[in-house]
Motif scaffolding. Structure first.
Motif, PDB file in Angstrom:
ATOM      1  N   TYR A 277       0.897  -1.297   0.047  1.00  0.00           N
ATOM      2  CA  TYR A 277      -0.026  -0.008  -0.028  1.00  0.00           C
ATOM      3  C   TYR A 277       0.801   1.289  -0.045  1.00  0.00           C
ATOM      4  O   TYR A 277       0.556   2.241  -0.670  1.00  0.00           O
ATOM      5  CB  TYR A 277      -1.176   0.081   1.145  1.00  0.00           C
ATOM      6  N   VAL A 278       1.681   1.084   0.921  1.00  0.00           N
ATOM      7  CA  VAL A 278       2.779   2.361   0.707  1.00  0.00           C
ATOM      8  C   VAL A 278       3.373   2.432  -0.494  1.00  0.00           C
ATOM      9  O   VAL A 278       3.555   3.648  -1.150  1.00  0.00           O
ATOM     10  CB  VAL A 278       3.867   2.302   1.844  1.00  0.00           C
ATOM     11  N   VAL A 279       3.988   1.618  -1.317  1.00  0.00           N
ATOM     12  CA  VAL A 279       4.706   1.667  -2.447  1.00  0.00           C
ATOM     13  C   VAL A 279       3.694   2.229  -3.389  1.00  0.00           C
ATOM     14  O   VAL A 279       3.990   3.249  -4.160  1.00  0.00           O
ATOM     15  CB  VAL A 279       5.420   0.096  -2.915  1.00  0.00           C
ATOM     16  N   GLN A 280       2.529   1.737  -3.378  1.00  0.00           N
ATOM     17  CA  GLN A 280       1.407   2.111  -4.481  1.00  0.00           C
ATOM     18  C   GLN A 280       0.907   3.665  -4.267  1.00  0.00           C
ATOM     19  O   GLN A 280       1.137   4.381  -5.212  1.00  0.00           O
ATOM     20  CB  GLN A 280       0.038   1.523  -4.207  1.00  0.00           C
ATOM     21  N   ALA A 281       1.086   4.085  -2.921  1.00  0.00           N
ATOM     22  CA  ALA A 281       0.849   5.340  -2.488  1.00  0.00           C
ATOM     23  C   ALA A 281       1.978   6.419  -2.863  1.00  0.00           C
ATOM     24  O   ALA A 281       1.685   7.593  -3.566  1.00  0.00           O
ATOM     25  CB  ALA A 281       0.524   5.664  -1.214  1.00  0.00           C
TER      26      ALA A 281
ATOM     27  N   PRO B 128       0.574  17.879  11.719  1.00  0.00           N
ATOM     28  CA  PRO B 128      -0.037  19.427  11.155  1.00  0.00           C
ATOM     29  C   PRO B 128       1.035  20.251  11.043  1.00  0.00           C
ATOM     30  O   PRO B 128       0.725  21.393  10.278  1.00  0.00           O
ATOM     31  CB  PRO B 128      -0.764  19.822  12.323  1.00  0.00           C
ATOM     32  N   ALA B 129       2.228  20.361  11.587  1.00  0.00           N
ATOM     33  CA  ALA B 129       3.322  21.551  11.438  1.00  0.00           C
ATOM     34  C   ALA B 129       3.665  21.440   9.950  1.00  0.00           C
ATOM     35  O   ALA B 129       4.324  22.553   9.496  1.00  0.00           O
ATOM     36  CB  ALA B 129       4.594  21.100  12.618  1.00  0.00           C
ATOM     37  N   ASN B 130       3.996  20.103   9.211  1.00  0.00           N
ATOM     38  CA  ASN B 130       4.500  20.349   7.925  1.00  0.00           C
ATOM     39  C   ASN B 130       3.824  19.550   6.745  1.00  0.00           C
ATOM     40  O   ASN B 130       4.207  19.304   5.566  1.00  0.00           O
ATOM     41  CB  ASN B 130       5.899  19.914   7.938  1.00  0.00           C
ATOM     42  N   GLY B 131       2.763  18.816   7.054  1.00  0.00           N
ATOM     43  CA  GLY B 131       2.090  17.990   6.265  1.00  0.00           C
ATOM     44  C   GLY B 131       2.524  16.609   6.004  1.00  0.00           C
ATOM     45  O   GLY B 131       2.101  15.845   4.976  1.00  0.00           O
ATOM     46  N   ARG B 132       3.723  16.200   6.637  1.00  0.00           N
ATOM     47  CA  ARG B 132       4.317  15.010   6.341  1.00  0.00           C
ATOM     48  C   ARG B 132       3.317  13.695   6.881  1.00  0.00           C
ATOM     49  O   ARG B 132       2.762  13.853   8.023  1.00  0.00           O
ATOM     50  CB  ARG B 132       5.595  14.713   7.284  1.00  0.00           C
ATOM     51  N   VAL B 133       3.119  12.751   5.943  1.00  0.00           N
ATOM     52  CA  VAL B 133       2.543  11.588   6.346  1.00  0.00           C
ATOM     53  C   VAL B 133       3.301  10.686   7.176  1.00  0.00           C
ATOM     54  O   VAL B 133       4.295  10.040   6.736  1.00  0.00           O
ATOM     55  CB  VAL B 133       1.666  10.791   4.997  1.00  0.00           C
ATOM     56  N   LEU B 134       2.967  10.568   8.560  1.00  0.00           N
ATOM     57  CA  LEU B 134       3.656   9.718   9.491  1.00  0.00           C
ATOM     58  C   LEU B 134       3.402   8.228   9.407  1.00  0.00           C
ATOM     59  O   LEU B 134       4.422   7.394   9.854  1.00  0.00           O
ATOM     60  CB  LEU B 134       3.452  10.186  10.926  1.00  0.00           C
ATOM     61  N   ALA B 135       2.114   7.954   9.116  1.00  0.00           N
ATOM     62  CA  ALA B 135       1.776   6.741   9.190  1.00  0.00           C
ATOM     63  C   ALA B 135       0.560   6.312   8.109  1.00  0.00           C
ATOM     64  O   ALA B 135      -0.342   7.369   8.061  1.00  0.00           O
ATOM     65  CB  ALA B 135       1.322   6.215  10.630  1.00  0.00           C
ATOM     66  N   MET B 136       0.454   5.038   7.726  1.00  0.00           N
ATOM     67  CA  MET B 136      -0.467   4.897   6.748  1.00  0.00           C
ATOM     68  C   MET B 136      -0.931   3.266   6.819  1.00  0.00           C
ATOM     69  O   MET B 136      -0.075   2.500   6.972  1.00  0.00           O
ATOM     70  CB  MET B 136      -0.124   5.399   5.451  1.00  0.00           C
ATOM     71  N   TYR B 137      -2.191   3.103   6.826  1.00  0.00           N
ATOM     72  CA  TYR B 137      -2.757   1.796   6.772  1.00  0.00           C
ATOM     73  C   TYR B 137      -3.832   1.387   5.723  1.00  0.00           C
ATOM     74  O   TYR B 137      -4.760   2.117   5.596  1.00  0.00           O
ATOM     75  CB  TYR B 137      -3.537   1.377   8.152  1.00  0.00           C
ATOM     76  N   GLY B 138      -3.247   0.746   4.889  1.00  0.00           N
ATOM     77  CA  GLY B 138      -4.014   0.561   3.638  1.00  0.00           C
ATOM     78  C   GLY B 138      -5.075  -0.561   3.381  1.00  0.00           C
ATOM     79  O   GLY B 138      -6.011  -0.558   2.699  1.00  0.00           O
ATOM     80  N   GLY B 139      -4.919  -1.545   4.484  1.00  0.00           N
ATOM     81  CA  GLY B 139      -5.577  -2.689   4.349  1.00  0.00           C
ATOM     82  C   GLY B 139      -4.995  -3.845   5.127  1.00  0.00           C
ATOM     83  O   GLY B 139      -4.233  -3.820   5.708  1.00  0.00           O
ATOM     84  N   ILE B 140      -5.671  -4.956   5.113  1.00  0.00           N
ATOM     85  CA  ILE B 140      -5.224  -5.917   5.763  1.00  0.00           C
ATOM     86  C   ILE B 140      -4.091  -6.722   5.376  1.00  0.00           C
ATOM     87  O   ILE B 140      -3.153  -6.908   6.250  1.00  0.00           O
ATOM     88  CB  ILE B 140      -6.234  -7.190   5.969  1.00  0.00           C
ATOM     89  N   ASP B 141      -3.729  -6.568   4.148  1.00  0.00           N
ATOM     90  CA  ASP B 141      -2.580  -7.321   3.404  1.00  0.00           C
ATOM     91  C   ASP B 141      -2.652  -6.734   2.065  1.00  0.00           C
ATOM     92  O   ASP B 141      -3.564  -7.231   1.305  1.00  0.00           O
ATOM     93  CB  ASP B 141      -2.571  -8.679   3.464  1.00  0.00           C
ATOM     94  N   TYR B 142      -1.645  -6.400   1.583  1.00  0.00           N
ATOM     95  CA  TYR B 142      -1.548  -5.673  -0.002  1.00  0.00           C
ATOM     96  C   TYR B 142      -1.620  -6.947  -0.988  1.00  0.00           C
ATOM     97  O   TYR B 142      -2.240  -7.091  -1.785  1.00  0.00           O
ATOM     98  CB  TYR B 142      -0.406  -5.090  -0.563  1.00  0.00           C
ATOM     99  N   THR B 143      -1.013  -8.257  -0.592  1.00  0.00           N
ATOM    100  CA  THR B 143      -1.208  -9.434  -1.472  1.00  0.00           C
ATOM    101  C   THR B 143      -2.677 -10.122  -1.343  1.00  0.00           C
ATOM    102  O   THR B 143      -2.735 -10.799  -2.122  1.00  0.00           O
ATOM    103  CB  THR B 143      -0.089 -10.473  -1.083  1.00  0.00           C
ATOM    104  N   ARG B 144      -3.418  -9.612  -0.409  1.00  0.00           N
ATOM    105  CA  ARG B 144      -4.653 -10.125  -0.307  1.00  0.00           C
ATOM    106  C   ARG B 144      -5.834  -9.222  -0.858  1.00  0.00           C
ATOM    107  O   ARG B 144      -6.950  -9.732  -1.602  1.00  0.00           O
ATOM    108  CB  ARG B 144      -5.048 -10.602   1.060  1.00  0.00           C
ATOM    109  N   GLN B 145      -5.561  -8.095  -0.372  1.00  0.00           N
ATOM    110  CA  GLN B 145      -6.671  -6.723  -0.842  1.00  0.00           C
ATOM    111  C   GLN B 145      -5.685  -5.795  -1.325  1.00  0.00           C
ATOM    112  O   GLN B 145      -4.875  -5.106  -0.969  1.00  0.00           O
ATOM    113  CB  GLN B 145      -7.240  -6.301   0.337  1.00  0.00           C
TER     114      GLN B 145
END
Length: 810
Positions: free
Chosen positions: A337-341, A408-425
């Motif tokens: 998910y991170v690679v895709q984003a 909020p200070a700079n707009g950096r994305v610090l964490a991301m959850y895209g789904g249960i597992d990229y190889t499954r969803q």
């Protein structure tokens, strides 16, 4: 033959006159001679008379033939030797011609696809590995990144005189061929240059044609490239086992570090792997440990012999056991998910095009922080994934989760959850834009109201304490685009209530009317200013915009809420900290922070969102253990449930979505997770609270430093709650300012069918309530104060209801 018959017989100087020397009858007369007196004599027939005045000619010497020499006959050996020498000479000429022709005809080909194929390497912000994509695990590095000790270890293992030797070594090739034929082991006899040619330009097939090409290309390469270039290419193309091509990939595979951090012992082990990559992996083949250690000693001893390592340092080295091989899918879990984003971020902003990015070789440092990324995944696992039981609860099949956290200070994305597992969803639930955001959009309506100095239909400024009619299905006033009467959550009616209370309870009727008062177009512009993309689907300028019919992504919403947390300053979100390829750094867009809305507009919005967490629908978020502001939201037909919130340090949005895994259709979440209805104040708020607590652990809690709109203060006296009144001979009077002649009358105060009290005082009786008690909000009229500018003109578009107007209150 007798003398009488000899033709050479002549006259005897001692014979008398008349004596004849002729023959008998029948013989001819010979030629005569002269006697001393000159008398001519008749010559004998056949003889020419001789001139007596001349001296008789000397008899010509009869040549005597030289004695014949006896030639000795040549033996078969000498004939063989002559033929052999001739054949060798001819062969030498042919070989010289062939070598010349081969050198001239065999050109250096382009690199083969496998040799140049590289992975894109993705790193956390602190430089630790996050993911890689691509079929070939390779990351080419410059020679100056490779420690000199590792370079020399490779030379000690493969070709110690590399710096002075030729590109090819015929003697070594012959010796290797002889050892192979005589059973002393298969040897290549190839120099480093030849091995590089095989790896980079040709292939691994064992054929004479390939060997011939390798020979000629190596000669040409030795004349055209420097030794440093050849060594760099060799180190980046060699196979080290564990699916690692090149020293950088090998350093990661065996020791979990970048190549420049390898010490001498580790570098010597990698060099020893070149002889037998798989066999000398002491983890995969512990039975070969003795051979691997012996090869390691051989490499180090060679370094000592060549003067590249002193004996004292050599004696202090110990065999460096590599780490256990990690046979995991490089895109499993959250990695894909991170690679895709990140790929979408880079290509959509023109930083690099898709084709170039697919070519690999990029080293991409993201803004994600590993501890926060892990904390977010654990929170979702604990509050959602671990509770799913599709066999007993069929609706659990539909549950999808997405989340994103922004600084909020700079707009950096610090964490991301895209789904249960990229190889499954495969769909990234943090970036998809196809689920309604529900009531998490309502704060943008209020921000637009404060930002534009909007007024109600009767000219009263919109503040947290402004009263609105919260009756279910109350038609909006002042909108000429067609009838619109949205339903509240569970069809509940609330009567006349302050804006703050309407926000706590997520009353659709109030916010639909407020959107008309502000102007739907202005609401739309404000949402975009806060961070939502202008291309967001269903972000239409109509009253339904207030109910969250727009389908912004989780990441979009996290960016907008981060703007509110930053006092109205927008730092467009960024996922990428740094990008390099081949040591060259790519230019990234300069961070641009601008004041999207006034601080007063953002901070006043924060003030009413704090009440949502303290006493409203988002109380589950209090598990964060620090001051927080937030808003719950539910999409039409409960197909999604949201919680969007923030502290002064971190803005996070969490959403649960319903989707059929087979058809891909959106599905309601009724009955999922073992509850009748999945609301934003449930699992999403619980995830938010747990994650925020873990992500900010060790950070002292901070209070919000708010600068509120004029006339609004916390803790002041509350104005009297206005109530509707009616006259016997006239229509009911609406004192909230937003109702008109066609509005439904406010029901008499008293218990609602669902037990709620429509009296605004019902929400204003306790601590923290809107309009009464300590900490309540109030309007503080200022002498001579004038209302702000009116709302912009409303667009004349048909509005007969919109998706999300039936549910989505929470």
């Amino acid at each position: 033959m007798s003398p009488s018959s000899s033709p050479s017989s002549g006259t005897n100087p001692g014979a008398g006159p008349g004596t004849s020397t002729g023959t008998g009858p029948g013989s001819g007369s010979g030629s005569g001679t002269s006697d001393p007196s000159g008398t001519s004599r008749t010559s004998r027939p056949g003889w020419e008379p001789r001139d007596p005045t001349l001296r008789p000619p000397e008899r010509a010497a009869v040549p005597v033939p030289a004695p014949r020499r006896r030639h000795r006959r040549r033996g078969p050996f000498r004939r063989f030797l002559r033929r052999l020498l001739g054949a060798l000479l001819l062969g030498t000429l042919l070989l010289a011609g062939a070598l010349t022709a081969g050198y001239l005809l065999v050109e250096t080909p382009p690199a083969n696809a496998a040799a140049v194929a590289q992975s894109n390497v993705y790193l956390y912000r602190d430089g630790t590995p996050l993911a890689r994509d691509g079929e070939v695990n390779r990351e080419s590095v410059r020679l100056d990144r490779i420690p000199l000790t590792l370079q020399r270890a490779v030379l000690a293992a493969e070709e110690r005189d590399f710096a002075t030797s030729r590109a090819v070594d015929p003697k070594a090739m012959v010796r290797a061929a002889w050892n192979t034929v005589t059973g002393k082991g298969r040897q290549s006899g190839s120099t480093i240059t030849q091995q590089y040619v095989k790896n980079y330009y040709l292939g691994q097939e064992q054929t004479l044609s390939r060997k011939a090409k390798e020979f000629f290309i190596a000669i040409r390469l030795g004349r055209e490239k420097s030794k440093q270039d050849i060594l760099q290419g060799y180190l980046n193309t060699s196979y080290f086992g564990r699916n690692a091509y090149g020293v950088q990939a090998a350093a990661r595979a065996y020791y979990g570090k970048d190549v420049e951090r390898l010490d001498t012992a580790e570098g010597a082990y990698l060099a020893s792997l070149l002889k037998a990559p798989s066999a000398y992996d002491v983890v995969a083949h512990p039975e070969n440990r003795a051979k691997a250690v012996a090869r390691w000693h051989y490499v180090l001893d060679g370094m000592v012999t060549e003067g590249w390592l002193d004996r004292t340092g050599r004696a202090a080295l110990r065999f460096p056991d590599p780490q256990t091989a990690r046979a995991v899918n490089s895109l499993s879990g959250q990695r894909g998910y991170v690679v895709q984003a990140v790929e979408e971020y880079l290509t959509s902003r023109g930083i690099v095009d898709e084709k170039t990015l697919a070519g690999g070789g990029f080293r991409i440092t993201t803004t994600l922080e590993p501890d926060k990324q892990e904390a977010l995944a654990e929170a979702v696992e604990d509050r959602v994934v671990s509770r799913l039981d599709p066999d007993r609860k069929p609706a659990d099949r539909f549950v999808r989760a997405g989340a994103a956290a922004v600084d909020p200070a700079n707009g950096r994305v610090l964490a991301m959850y895209g789904g249960i597992d990229y190889t499954r969803q495969y769909v990234n639930n943090a970036t998809r834009r196809d689920y309604q955001v529900g009531s998490t959009f309502k704060p943008f309506v209020f921000t637009a109201a404060v930002q534009g100095g909007a007024q109600t239909q009767q000219g009263r400024p919109i503040t947290p304490a402004t009263l609105y009619d919260g009756t279910n299905r109350r038609p909006v006033e002042g909108w000429d685009g067609g009838p619109y009467d949205p339903a509240n959550e569970d069809d509940a009616s609330y009567g006349v209530i302050p804006v703050g209370t309407a926000t706590d309870l997520s009353v659709n009727a109030v916010y639909a009317q407020m959107a008309v008062d502000v102007g739907p177009a202005h609401v739309r512009r404000t949402a975009i200013s806060l961070g939502l993309p202008g291309s967001t689907p269903d972000l239409t300028a109509s009253p339904s915009i207030a109910l969250g019919a727009a389908t912004a992504s989780v990441l979009d919403m996290a960016t907008a809420y981060a703007t509110l947390a930053a006092h109205g300053r927008l730092g467009a979100y960024t996922l990428v900290e740094d990008v390099t390829r081949g040591g060259e750094r790519l230019a990234l867009p300069a961070p641009r922070i601008r004041q999207a809305v006034t601080r007063e507009a953002a901070d006043t919005t924060t003030s009413i969102l704090r009440s949502v967490v303290e006493t409203g629908t988002g109380t589950a978020a209090q598990t964060a253990g620090r001051p927080a502001a937030g808003k719950t939201g539910t999409a039409e037909d409960d197909k999604a449930a949201w919680f969007a919130g923030y502290t002064p340090e971190l803005a996070t949005v969490v959403a649960l979505m319903g989707q059929d895994p087979e058809t891909g259709h959106q599905e309601p979440l009724y009955g999922a997770l073992g509850v009748e209805r999945v609301a934003g104040g449930g699992a999403p708020a619980e995830i938010w609270g747990r994650f925020t607590r873990a992500a900010l652990a060790g950070t002292p809690p901070r209070e919000f430093e708010l600068r509120l709109m004029p006339g609004v203060e916390a803790g002041g006296p509350a104005p009297a709650s206005p109530t509707p009144s009616a006259s016997a001979d006239g229509p009911e009077e609406y004192v909230t300012g937003e109702a008109g002649p066609e509005a439904a009358p406010v029901p008499a105060r008293g218990p609602e069918p669902d037990g709620r009290n429509a009296d605004p005082g019902a929400r204003g009786a306790g601590p923290g309530a809107w309009g009464a008690g300590p900490g309540a909000w109030s309007i503080r009229p200022e002498p001579g104060a004038r209302p702000g500018p009116g709302a912009p003109a409303l667009p004349r578009t048909a509005e007969r209801g919109a998706p999300g107007d039936r549910r989505g209150g929470q």
